[in-house]
Design a protein around this motif. Sequence first.
Motif, short mmCIF file in Angstrom:
data_model
loop_
_atom_site.label_atom_id
_atom_site.label_comp_id
_atom_site.label_asym_id
_atom_site.label_seq_id
_atom_site.Cartn_x
_atom_site.Cartn_y
_atom_site.Cartn_z
N ALA A 189 45.91 32.41 32.89
CA ALA A 189 45.43 32.62 31.65
C ALA A 189 45.20 31.17 30.77
O ALA A 189 44.25 30.98 30.05
CB ALA A 189 46.40 33.39 30.88
N ILE A 190 46.01 30.31 31.25
CA ILE A 190 46.13 28.77 30.51
C ILE A 190 44.90 28.30 30.88
O ILE A 190 44.19 27.51 30.19
CB ILE A 190 47.17 28.00 31.05
CG1 ILE A 190 48.55 28.38 30.40
CG2 ILE A 190 47.19 26.74 30.56
CD1 ILE A 190 49.75 27.95 30.82
N ASN A 191 44.37 28.55 32.17
CA ASN A 191 43.04 27.75 32.64
C ASN A 191 41.87 28.38 31.93
O ASN A 191 40.91 27.56 31.78
CB ASN A 191 42.89 28.01 34.33
CG ASN A 191 43.87 26.90 35.03
OD1 ASN A 191 44.43 25.87 34.30
ND2 ASN A 191 44.38 27.14 36.08
N SER A 201 37.14 30.50 31.47
CA SER A 201 35.94 31.46 31.13
C SER A 201 36.14 31.93 29.69
O SER A 201 35.29 32.37 29.23
CB SER A 201 36.50 32.83 32.18
OG SER A 201 37.62 33.11 31.80
N SER A 202 37.37 31.82 29.05
CA SER A 202 37.54 32.15 27.62
C SER A 202 36.78 31.35 26.69
O SER A 202 36.29 31.90 25.80
CB SER A 202 39.06 32.49 27.30
OG SER A 202 39.65 33.25 28.11
N CYS A 203 36.97 30.15 27.26
CA CYS A 203 36.37 29.24 26.43
C CYS A 203 34.97 29.11 26.34
O CYS A 203 34.21 29.09 25.18
CB CYS A 203 36.82 27.85 27.02
SG CYS A 203 36.63 26.33 25.94
N LYS A 204 34.25 29.48 27.48
CA LYS A 204 32.89 29.71 27.50
C LYS A 204 32.50 31.06 26.96
O LYS A 204 31.34 30.54 26.33
CB LYS A 204 32.30 29.77 29.12
CG LYS A 204 32.64 28.32 29.89
CD LYS A 204 31.77 28.85 31.48
CE LYS A 204 31.91 27.55 32.52
NZ LYS A 204 31.94 28.08 33.47
N SER A 257 29.51 30.84 23.99
CA SER A 257 28.46 31.69 24.01
C SER A 257 28.34 32.50 22.73
O SER A 257 27.11 32.69 22.10
CB SER A 257 28.43 32.65 25.16
OG SER A 257 28.94 32.06 26.01
N LEU A 258 29.31 32.99 22.33
CA LEU A 258 29.45 33.95 20.99
C LEU A 258 28.74 32.85 19.79
O LEU A 258 28.05 33.12 19.08
CB LEU A 258 30.97 34.37 20.69
CG LEU A 258 30.81 35.04 19.36
CD1 LEU A 258 30.28 36.41 19.31
CD2 LEU A 258 32.38 35.22 19.02
#
Length: 370
Positions: A344-346, A353-356, A360-361
């Motif tokens: 989750a931290i990564n 993936s969350s950051c990407k 994108s949003l």
Amino acid sequence: MGQRKGRRVVLFPLPLQGHINPMLELANILHSKGFSITLIHTNFNSPNPSNYPHFTFHSIPDGLSETEASTNDLVSLLLLLNIKCAEPFRECLAKLVSDASEEPIACLISDAIFHFTQAVADSLKLPRVVLRTGGASSFVVFAAFPLLLERGYLPIQDSRLEELVIELPPLKLKDLPPKKSVVYVSFGSIAALSEAEFLEIAWGLANSEQPFLWVVRPGSVHGSEWLEPLPRGFLEDLGGRGHIVKWAPQQEVLGHLAVGAFWTHNGWNSTLESVCEGVPMICMPCFSDQKVNARYVSHVWKVGVQLENGVLERGEIERSIRKLMKEKEGEEIRCRVSKLKEKAINCLKHGGSSCKSLDSLVSHIFSLES
Ligand code: UDX
């Protein structure tokens, strides 16, 4: 010696004698160096202001009941103080900061165990210094917890107590501090319980013999304002092992070293918060997405156990808590949730993936501009 502007410090000791004494000694030293001293303290174990006429004292309500204040369960007491003092402390410090008739405050000096004070100091743009009242050797051990976890020393297994911790000579496993024993219980902002379910939960927690912190929202038990269905003296009989509050700063609680399990309704926020803090779950979904979340937690990611015998029953509750906190299966679950926490931290790091997805949003929203 004349006072100079900006030479006032505010100190906030933890209300235990071994923490109050060093803080007051530090206050005396700072005073002798020309600082003016303001001390914020809890009603519980308050210092005697008449012994320190050169200091200014401000008392805040700590909200502890008599049983809570006299508990032998130190870990629960510290957790509770961090919850109950947060708002009164914030109000008191904010008033001191905005008081134009006083010298500006140079910094807050808080006991390190009052960890919520960092957020308060940040919000008031006040530098914070912490006083650790323990020795440097024990600090080294606390700082090594991530390493001890990674190398499989933690959670400590009873069969390994006499083993040496090779990285921290001459310590044995049994010398490492006692942590992750508290069960945190909260069912989010909507779920409600019948009186019978509420009592089964209460007895299941009591019979598990683990310390617990339980959030019961006023009005969340049908037919009651708050805790009326509890038998008289229920919490007192637990000798301070159990605490019930109306609300808790959940993310901070889950991040606390003392917390070893989260009994949750698996609302998505609670589920994510538990994973992000590496806390295994006891799942009791009520409705909607919670049932899907709980099944993934217990059967796909395998970072929790699910209560699902149909009827909420104290025996099953007690067994599930023991399984998670004391048994081998619990250790395996604990290991998996630590690994999931890393993932989750990564996800949140640059390139994760969350950051990407968030990037994108943002690009998508920009692309909508006419
Ligand atoms: C609702 C739905 O019930 C849930 O199924 C859906 O996934 C999200 O919306 P809720 O029941 O409020 O959510 O639970 P949850 O998603 O877990 O959110 C609760 C939030 O309140 C969490 O962020 C939690 O940290 C916070 N909280 C709750 C506190 O900070 N303190 C408390 O005492 C209780």
